[in-house]
Scaffold this motif. Structure first.
Motif, PDB file in Angstrom:
ATOM      1  N   TYR A   1     -12.415  -3.744  -1.926  1.00 45.32           N
ATOM      2  CA  TYR A   1     -11.552  -3.416  -2.250  1.00 45.32           C
ATOM      3  C   TYR A   1     -11.376  -3.393  -3.999  1.00 45.32           C
ATOM      4  O   TYR A   1     -10.502  -2.482  -4.562  1.00 45.32           O
TER       5      TYR A   1
ATOM      6  N   THR B   1     -15.019  -8.225   1.930  1.00 46.39           N
ATOM      7  CA  THR B   1     -13.517  -7.425   1.884  1.00 46.39           C
ATOM      8  C   THR B   1     -12.953  -7.156   0.557  1.00 46.39           C
ATOM      9  O   THR B   1     -12.696  -6.262   0.086  1.00 46.39           O
ATOM     10  N   THR B   2     -13.209  -8.592  -0.109  1.00 46.12           N
ATOM     11  CA  THR B   2     -12.345  -8.434  -1.484  1.00 46.12           C
ATOM     12  C   THR B   2     -13.254  -7.773  -2.517  1.00 46.12           C
ATOM     13  O   THR B   2     -12.725  -7.045  -3.248  1.00 46.12           O
TER      14      THR B   2
ATOM     15  N   ILE C   1     -10.031   2.657   1.923  1.00 49.48           N
ATOM     16  CA  ILE C   1      -8.795   1.840   1.328  1.00 49.48           C
ATOM     17  C   ILE C   1      -7.737   1.916   2.697  1.00 49.48           C
ATOM     18  O   ILE C   1      -7.375   0.794   3.279  1.00 49.48           O
TER      19      ILE C   1
ATOM     20  N   TYR D   1       0.798  -1.439   0.165  1.00 50.02           N
ATOM     21  CA  TYR D   1       0.072  -0.013   0.130  1.00 50.02           C
ATOM     22  C   TYR D   1       0.875   1.308  -0.001  1.00 50.02           C
ATOM     23  O   TYR D   1       0.675   2.190  -0.830  1.00 50.02           O
TER      24      TYR D   1
ATOM     25  N   TRP E   1     -13.069  -0.284  -4.872  1.00 52.78           N
ATOM     26  CA  TRP E   1     -12.049   1.011  -4.535  1.00 52.78           C
ATOM     27  C   TRP E   1     -11.136   1.232  -5.389  1.00 52.78           C
ATOM     28  O   TRP E   1     -10.932   2.298  -5.708  1.00 52.78           O
ATOM     29  N   LEU E   2     -10.397   0.013  -5.447  1.00 53.04           N
ATOM     30  CA  LEU E   2      -9.087   0.199  -6.403  1.00 53.04           C
ATOM     31  C   LEU E   2      -9.258   0.470  -7.722  1.00 53.04           C
ATOM     32  O   LEU E   2      -8.518   1.001  -8.464  1.00 53.04           O
TER      33      LEU E   2
ATOM     34  N   VAL F   1      -5.459  -6.893  -4.090  1.00 58.14           N
ATOM     35  CA  VAL F   1      -6.623  -7.821  -3.620  1.00 58.14           C
ATOM     36  C   VAL F   1      -6.453  -9.368  -4.154  1.00 58.14           C
ATOM     37  O   VAL F   1      -6.469 -10.271  -3.126  1.00 58.14           O
TER      38      VAL F   1
ATOM     39  N   LEU G   1      -8.398  -6.294   5.202  1.00 56.75           N
ATOM     40  CA  LEU G   1      -7.610  -7.043   3.901  1.00 56.75           C
ATOM     41  C   LEU G   1      -6.733  -8.029   4.257  1.00 56.75           C
ATOM     42  O   LEU G   1      -6.671  -9.111   3.759  1.00 56.75           O
TER      43      LEU G   1
END
Length: 317
Positions: free
Chosen positions: A225, A221-222, A190, A167, A228-229, A251, A197
């Protein structure tokens, strides 16, 4: 601040009724009821009730989940010990700042994540973990590894060092780019959910009965993300901000893969590497330039009227 947990702790500490607590605080009993239902509480009032409950700066929810202030103190000691060991053992080349707990959020966040995984926390602090953390290291780690709660927490922290390293190496600067305006859109999510995560990446073989909601937790959770990503990638592309790695690797990749990637970045081994998105962007920019310049060149040479493109010559034979 969790107003419901604070009121619960104050009532338990004073062994009094809601009416008595209201008189002591100078508010109406109705206000106490509203706080117990989660209504926002001012910082001044939260500090006042924290003093009554004698919990200091500890998160009230963490104390409630721990079962008692005494147990919370013991859990805090264990959590900080495991976090320090995991941070010291990290090989990404980046400090795992959340494990250093400067904001006093780690204990609450750890218990919050465990509960989302379906872990039913013990009602009292485990006797086998009520130990001196300065004693013989081999004996200490034998006890920690045998206890399902401490071993699970350490697995999460080890995974977290790798996830956090990736990150910091590849996502952090993009998320905080003011021109992309990502922080309020998805950046805060994030950043604040990285521990979840990391937890979603651990191997729970042997502790499936402990984390009863793990598969649903991992799926959600996956999914979050991924969304978001993808927002980050889209805005980065539109804003012309190059990405040095495939962000969705955060991810789909294992924590070890993310850690190795972060370590390579910290050592400068990826200094000449560009993500395929950057190559594609360069190709697109080049094509746009050709589209603008070529007609002017052809007109200058007097070829614009007589030239016909033979597309068959463009095919690979």
């Amino acid at each position: 601040m969790d107003s419901e947990a604070l009121v619960q702790l104050a009532l338990e500490t004073l062994s009094c009724s809601q009416k008595d607590l209201a008189i002591r605080l100078g508010v109406s009993p109705t206000q106490i009821s509203k706080w117990k239902k989660g209504e926002h509480m001012s910082y001044d009032m939260a500090d006042k009730i924290s003093a009554i409950a004698n919990i200091g700066h500890k998160d009230p929810s963490f104390v409630v989940w721990a079962g008692s202030l005494e147990a919370a103190i013991k859990w805090e000691k264990l959590i900080h010990f495991l976090a320090e060991v995991a941070d010291d053992a990290a090989e990404t080349g980046y400090n795992t700042d959340p494990l250093r707990d400067d904001l006093d959020l780690l204990c609450w966040h750890t218990f919050y994540t465990l509960r989302k995984m379906g872990v039913d926390l013990p009602k009292t602090f485990p006797n086998d973990l009520d130990i001196d953390y300065e004693e013989d290291p081999d004996k200490l780690w034998d006890l920690i590894e045998k206890n399902p709660y401490s071993s699970l927490i350490y697995k999460i922290y080890k995974s977290f060092t790798n996830v956090y390293g990736f990150y910091i190496a590849y996502v952090y600067e993009v998320v905080f780019d003011d021109e992309l305006e990502l922080w309020e859109a998805v950046g805060c999510d994030i950043d604040s959910c990285l521990l979840e995560l990391a937890a979603a990446k651990i191997d729970i073989e042997g502790i499936k009965e402990l984390a009863t909601n793990f598969q649903e937790f991992k799926h959600l959770t996956t999914k979050n993300y991924e969304e978001w990503l993808n927002v980050v990638k889209e805005r980065a592309f539109r804003g012309g901000v190059p990405l040095r790695a495939e962000l969705l690797s955060m991810v789909y990749g294992t924590d070890e893969e993310l850690g190795n990637n972060a370590e390579s970045e910290s050592l400068g081994l990826n200094s000449s590497r560009l993500h395929p998105d950057i190559y594609m962007n360069e190709l697109l920019c080049g094509m746009r330039m050709i589209h603008q310049v070529l007609p002017a060149i052809m007109k200058k040479l007097g070829m614009d009227d007589e030239f016909t493109l033979d597309t068959s010559e463009l095919r690979i034979k």
